[in-house]
Design an enzyme around this catalytic site. Structure first.
Site, mmCIF file in Angstrom:
data_model
loop_
_atom_site.group_PDB
_atom_site.id
_atom_site.type_symbol
_atom_site.label_atom_id
_atom_site.label_comp_id
_atom_site.label_asym_id
_atom_site.label_seq_id
_atom_site.Cartn_x
_atom_site.Cartn_y
_atom_site.Cartn_z
ATOM 1 N N LEU A 84 0.778 -1.170 0.148
ATOM 2 C CA LEU A 84 0.087 -0.102 -0.030
ATOM 3 C C LEU A 84 0.796 1.417 0.090
ATOM 4 O O LEU A 84 1.993 1.253 0.317
ATOM 5 C CB LEU A 84 -0.951 -0.086 1.245
ATOM 6 C CG LEU A 84 -0.505 -0.158 2.394
ATOM 7 C CD1 LEU A 84 -0.178 1.262 2.930
ATOM 8 C CD2 LEU A 84 -1.370 -1.066 3.586
ATOM 9 N N CYS A 85 0.180 2.197 -0.387
ATOM 10 C CA CYS A 85 0.961 3.705 -0.265
ATOM 11 C C CYS A 85 -0.252 4.638 -0.346
ATOM 12 O O CYS A 85 -1.282 4.496 0.177
ATOM 13 C CB CYS A 85 1.722 3.835 -1.646
ATOM 14 S SG CYS A 85 0.818 3.919 -3.283
ATOM 15 N N ALA A 86 -0.198 5.690 -0.749
ATOM 16 C CA ALA A 86 -1.090 6.815 -0.559
ATOM 17 C C ALA A 86 -2.296 6.747 -1.491
ATOM 18 O O ALA A 86 -3.289 6.787 -0.881
ATOM 19 C CB ALA A 86 -0.595 8.217 -0.632
ATOM 20 N N ALA A 88 -2.174 4.354 -4.377
ATOM 21 C CA ALA A 88 -1.921 2.870 -5.072
ATOM 22 C C ALA A 88 -1.145 3.195 -6.128
ATOM 23 O O ALA A 88 -1.073 2.356 -7.298
ATOM 24 C CB ALA A 88 -3.230 2.307 -5.144
ATOM 25 N N MET A 112 -4.007 4.492 0.985
ATOM 26 C CA MET A 112 -4.704 4.961 2.038
ATOM 27 C C MET A 112 -5.790 5.894 2.005
ATOM 28 O O MET A 112 -6.576 5.875 2.967
ATOM 29 C CB MET A 112 -3.621 5.553 3.071
ATOM 30 C CG MET A 112 -2.467 4.531 3.256
ATOM 31 S SD MET A 112 -3.033 3.330 4.680
ATOM 32 C CE MET A 112 -3.535 4.275 5.927
#
Length: 391
Positions: A84-86, A88, A112
């Site tokens: 995951l990241c901010a 995708a 996120m």
């Protein structure tokens, strides 16, 4: 937000929705979450679940062609894990690189931000002759409430990002929203008070003490301690509970007390978000008086329903983040301290202030305007409105 240019990997990366991830974690499944955001973003805000194992490794470390042992440390070799990241973007690249190496990596859909868009709903099992429903935003722990009696409804502590959800849910109950209530001027999320009222024709409700903080718009109804709002056959009673803020006002609905940010099921309020550190000690003393003289004398079976929860809070058997007052009094030492011990406890156990809290307060006071996208971005992250966790 500007997204970095990344190498194009010729690999298909499966995605998991926020709803599916939450369901699996709630079921007790142990999952590794690889977060490709910078370490400071990961430490500030992450998915909080007892069965989640966090690995934080920035996507920049994966830009080199070689996938070293260090870059796969902590990742399961034969089990699925989530990257995951901010939003995708970088996580999809990292997950693709790991899949090319034979790892079962999937990406969190919309990152996120997708997690922040997750909004759950459950009805409280109470003696109230009607419905009290609780909304839960897992990304921040924010809680809001829908109260329905007959063909009328009220929404308490709405989030602007979910205005359409409240409208649709009230319609499902066959009810029209008559009142929209904020228990106080929120510091951790952008209120949906005015937007929801504009969408439904409902009246906006604030306490007179909250409006006195300098609210730059005219609320339709200003309530004082003991005032009532009639919703269908039900009476919603305003109960002044200052401490977290000077205008903090709980709402009593049958055997349920919607406590806003005054009392949580795992902690008590922090007192420094209105007057800062200079006024925190006096506000903490006020909070002590509120808890001891206003809330604790209520019947032990009063259901405490706050405006926030944390990842450490246990859900009630009906799936809501609520607890009886008797239960909280028995297990929370903070409710049994004398005044000065309570004040010292509260002031010594305050987490960092909520992200962007000053700008959020100004927005909720009506002094600044932000569009929907700006509002959503402002409130990303944990709420941090509690003083600490229960002892």
């Amino acid at each position: 937000m500007s997204l970095p240019d990344l190498p194009d990997l010729d690999v298909e990366v499966p995605a998991i929705s926020a709803e599916s991830l939450k369901a699996r974690l709630d079921a007790g499944e142990e999952l590794v979450l690889l977060d490709t955001r910078p370490p400071e973003k990961h430490e500030e805000w992450r998915i909080d679940a007892p069965t989640a194992t966090h690995v934080n490794r920035s996507y920049t470390e994966y830009l080199d062609a070689e996938l070293t042992d260090e870059l796969v440390a902590g990742l399961p070799e034969d089990e699925e894990f989530v990257v995951l990241c901010a939003v995708a973007h970088t996580s999809e690249f990292v997950a693709g690189k790991l899949r090319q190496a034979g790892y079962d990596a999937v990406v969190l859909e919309d990152g996120m931000e997708g997690w922040a868009g997750l909004y759950e709903y459950a009805e409280l099992d109470t003696d109230f002759d009607g419905t009290v429903g609780q909304y839960h935003r897992p990304s921040s722990g924010c809680l809001a409430y829908l109260v329905v009696s007959g063909d009328e409804a009220a929404v308490v502590d709405p989030l602007r990002a979910f205005t359409d959800r409240y409208v649709a849910d009230a319609r499902e109950y066959g009810a029209s929203i008559e009142y929209v209530v904020d228990t106080h001027v929120h510091a951790d999320h952008v209120s949906g008070l005015r937007e929801l009222a504009a969408a439904t024709g409902a009246k906006t409700v604030l306490s007179a003490a909250a409006a006195a903080r300098g609210v730059a718009y005219d609320a339709d109804v200003l309530v004082e301690d003991g005032d009532e709002l009639t919703v269908g056959d039900a009476a919603l009673e305003a109960m002044a509970t200052p401490g977290h803020t000077s205008g903090m006002t709980s709402v009593r609905v049958g055997d349920v007390l919607l406590t806003g940010d005054g009392l949580f099921t795992d902690s008590v309020a922090r007192p420094d978000l209105e007057e800062g550190e200079a006024g925190a000690r006096d506000a903490a003393r006020t909070l002590y008086e509120t808890l001891q003289e206003r809330i604790r004398p209520l019947p032990d079976d009063t259901r405490i329903a706050p405006a926030h929860t944390s990842g450490g809070a246990a859900a009630h058997e009906d799936g809501t983040y609520t607890a009886s007052l008797g239960e909280l009094t028995a297990r929370m030492d903070a409710l049994r301290y004398d005044r000065e011990a309570f004040v010292d406890y509260v002031l010594s156990d305050m987490p960092p202030r909520p992200a962007n809290y000053e700008e959020i307060i100004e927005t909720n006071l009506g002094r600044t305007d932000v569009d929907d996208d700006e509002a959503f971005t402002l409130e990303l992250g944990p709420n941090n409105c509690a003083a600490g966790t229960a002892d």
